[in-house]
Design a protein around this motif. Sequence first.
Motif, mmCIF file in Angstrom:
data_model
loop_
_atom_site.group_PDB
_atom_site.id
_atom_site.type_symbol
_atom_site.label_atom_id
_atom_site.label_comp_id
_atom_site.label_asym_id
_atom_site.label_seq_id
_atom_site.Cartn_x
_atom_site.Cartn_y
_atom_site.Cartn_z
ATOM 1 N N UNK A 97 0.839 -1.201 0.000
ATOM 2 C CA UNK A 97 0.000 0.000 0.000
ATOM 3 C C UNK A 97 0.878 1.255 0.000
ATOM 4 N N UNK A 98 0.693 2.137 -0.988
ATOM 5 C CA UNK A 98 1.496 3.359 -1.018
ATOM 6 C C UNK A 98 1.391 4.139 0.290
ATOM 7 N N UNK A 99 2.512 4.745 0.706
ATOM 8 C CA UNK A 99 2.544 5.377 2.024
ATOM 9 C C UNK A 99 1.561 6.548 2.119
ATOM 10 N N UNK A 100 1.357 7.258 1.015
ATOM 11 C CA UNK A 100 0.425 8.389 1.071
ATOM 12 C C UNK A 100 -0.998 7.901 1.346
ATOM 13 N N UNK A 101 -1.351 6.760 0.762
ATOM 14 C CA UNK A 101 -2.679 6.190 0.995
ATOM 15 C C UNK A 101 -2.811 5.781 2.461
ATOM 16 N N UNK A 104 -3.287 9.055 4.657
ATOM 17 C CA UNK A 104 -4.604 9.698 4.753
ATOM 18 C C UNK A 104 -5.617 8.753 5.403
ATOM 19 N N UNK A 201 13.231 6.645 8.583
ATOM 20 C CA UNK A 201 13.249 7.400 7.340
ATOM 21 C C UNK A 201 11.877 7.668 6.763
ATOM 22 N N UNK A 202 10.829 7.122 7.392
ATOM 23 C CA UNK A 202 9.495 7.204 6.813
ATOM 24 C C UNK A 202 9.000 8.650 6.706
ATOM 25 N N UNK A 203 8.358 8.931 5.597
ATOM 26 C CA UNK A 203 7.871 10.292 5.368
ATOM 27 C C UNK A 203 6.383 10.287 5.009
ATOM 28 N N UNK A 204 6.041 9.558 3.924
ATOM 29 C CA UNK A 204 4.699 9.628 3.347
ATOM 30 C C UNK A 204 3.562 9.363 4.312
ATOM 31 N N UNK A 207 3.545 12.268 7.546
ATOM 32 C CA UNK A 207 3.272 13.717 7.506
ATOM 33 C C UNK A 207 1.782 14.065 7.553
ATOM 34 N N UNK A 208 0.922 13.145 7.111
ATOM 35 C CA UNK A 208 -0.511 13.450 7.132
ATOM 36 C C UNK A 208 -1.050 13.447 8.560
ATOM 37 N N UNK A 221 12.856 13.857 8.312
ATOM 38 C CA UNK A 221 12.730 13.938 6.850
ATOM 39 C C UNK A 221 11.934 15.165 6.398
ATOM 40 N N UNK B 124 16.430 6.906 3.703
ATOM 41 C CA UNK B 124 15.109 7.529 3.754
ATOM 42 C C UNK B 124 14.702 8.013 2.354
ATOM 43 N N UNK B 126 13.176 10.540 1.454
ATOM 44 C CA UNK B 126 13.429 11.970 1.315
ATOM 45 C C UNK B 126 14.896 12.224 0.959
ATOM 46 N N UNK B 227 3.716 3.628 -6.038
ATOM 47 C CA UNK B 227 3.263 4.214 -4.781
ATOM 48 C C UNK B 227 4.259 5.132 -4.119
ATOM 49 N N UNK B 229 6.316 8.011 -2.614
ATOM 50 C CA UNK B 229 5.856 9.344 -2.277
ATOM 51 C C UNK B 229 7.019 10.283 -1.934
ATOM 52 N N UNK B 273 -2.716 -2.357 -4.650
ATOM 53 C CA UNK B 273 -2.050 -3.061 -3.553
ATOM 54 C C UNK B 273 -2.701 -4.410 -3.306
#
Lengths: 265, 297
Positions: A97-101, A104, A201-204, A207-208, A221, B124, B126, B227, B229, B273
Amino acid sequence: MPGLTPTLGFTLFYLGMIVLIPLAGVFFKASGLGFAGLWKVITSERVLAALSLSFGAAAIAAVLNAIFGAIVAWVFVRYEFPGKRLFDAFIDLPFALPTAVAGIALTALYSENGWIGSVLAHAGIKVAYTPLGIIVAMTFIGLPFVVRTVEPVLREVERDLEEAAATLGARRWQTVLRVIAPAVFPSLVTGFALSFARAVGEYGSVIFIAGNFPMVSEIAPLLIIIKLEEFDYKGATAVAATMLVLSFLLLLTINLLQAWVRRRV
Amino acid sequence: MNHTVKDAAFLPFEPLKQTNSVINEPRLVRWLLIAAALGFLSLFLLLPLLSVFVEALRKGAGAYFAAFGDPETLASIKLTFIAAAIAVPLNLVFGLSAAWAITKFEFRGKQLLITCIDLPFSVSPVVAGLIFVLIFGAQGWAQPWFGDHIGKVLFSTPGIVLATIFVTFPFIARELIPLMQEQGTEDEQAALSLGATGWQTFTKVTLPNIKWALLYGVLLCNARAMGEFGAVSVVSGHIRGLTNTMPLHIEILYNEYQFVSAFAVASLLALLAMVTLAVKSFLEWRYADQLAATRRH
């Protein structure tokens, strides 16, 4: 065997162009600051807060994952229950699953009118837009690492040994603690380290849900990105280099620790 | 025919019920552990996935499908496919050639090479984006030459492709190396001694041996490529309709409080996914012996 020169040649060329030379650029750029300059960036209040938040929250998330990951691995290796295959497939969801998904979705769940957030709000606990939310997101993305490293090792544990322990008069909890736990422990440490490294290192996904308040819920990050947007390339590079070095040192320590545990078992 | 089957049922061949309680936990403990594990998984995995679809359909199917009529959304879908369509094949060629060199030959520094291939996993996202900004940014060291000869890299498609290649770099190589190490070189030696050329050996002997592992690696590589980001966010510049991939477009929609649209785009990626997980589980179940299954990361 034919083909060493073209395959190794291409491998080294591609690795160099995509990974090694670009990464070396970070340290080259950071060294341009000099030690004093680097130290000044890293020890500024905001950077220190972000670094300790990133590493601290990642450590808590990795501990949570180690505990629940071990339980999940145990349950999936040892017990039968309905829906096992389906749940097993879903364990890898954070990889797919993409991190941005994920970000949110978790925010929607844990915000004050979300399914979980509204329940927690009654208890006076706020998760979204606080450091707690960061831990939740980091736990999500690190979840498969512990399960997937402990599972194969647990499957290898000889049940004969457990029977032997039982016939020698060990209680069940003693067998689990003295026979099974030592065999599985090194893989648990590996899983912890992988989960930790990913979370730092996680970002996506973070941040939400984080709220991103400077000094409170701003991860390292994100600070790199903020510095880039201010065209402070040197500052961004300094934070990045620090993160790379710290992660590398931690993983090295954990690898050494693991080798030491292996020798003792 | 019928009665033999019936008779067999009366024979004492039924498996013995497990009564060896000495190596099992009490029923209550077992129940509690299963409940804890499934509770944890439901809370952290199933609920977030479910909420993506619930939020996307909150205002009905009409609003859901209207989200895909937006040209900027369509542009982001297109860019995501372009980036994956370039990054995945390149990493496929790299994975194959790295696995061939590492598993079919002996040379010094092999372990170091494997460690270097894994590097992007411990960086990371980023920072992965940052390294390309340092090279191709306004003050970047390669920008003067690239700007004159090739064109813009940062804040355009090439930068997004580069960042995607970096973060998905190890996936296929990592899946192939342990498997090909296990398979050794005997099959290839036999083919070569029978007069096959190197290329024939590779396509007719090696490739059939590793095809499922290859598909497995491509699947995971593609999921990450579509995916990604953080890395892409740093190099994209967020130009609407031009340099936004689907994950970046989700962020913009979300920050503009267009929740239904954000979750609608997110639901596409969530579907991707789920398909990835389904195919992956199928491969693990059907071709477990032809995957580097013990090294699942």
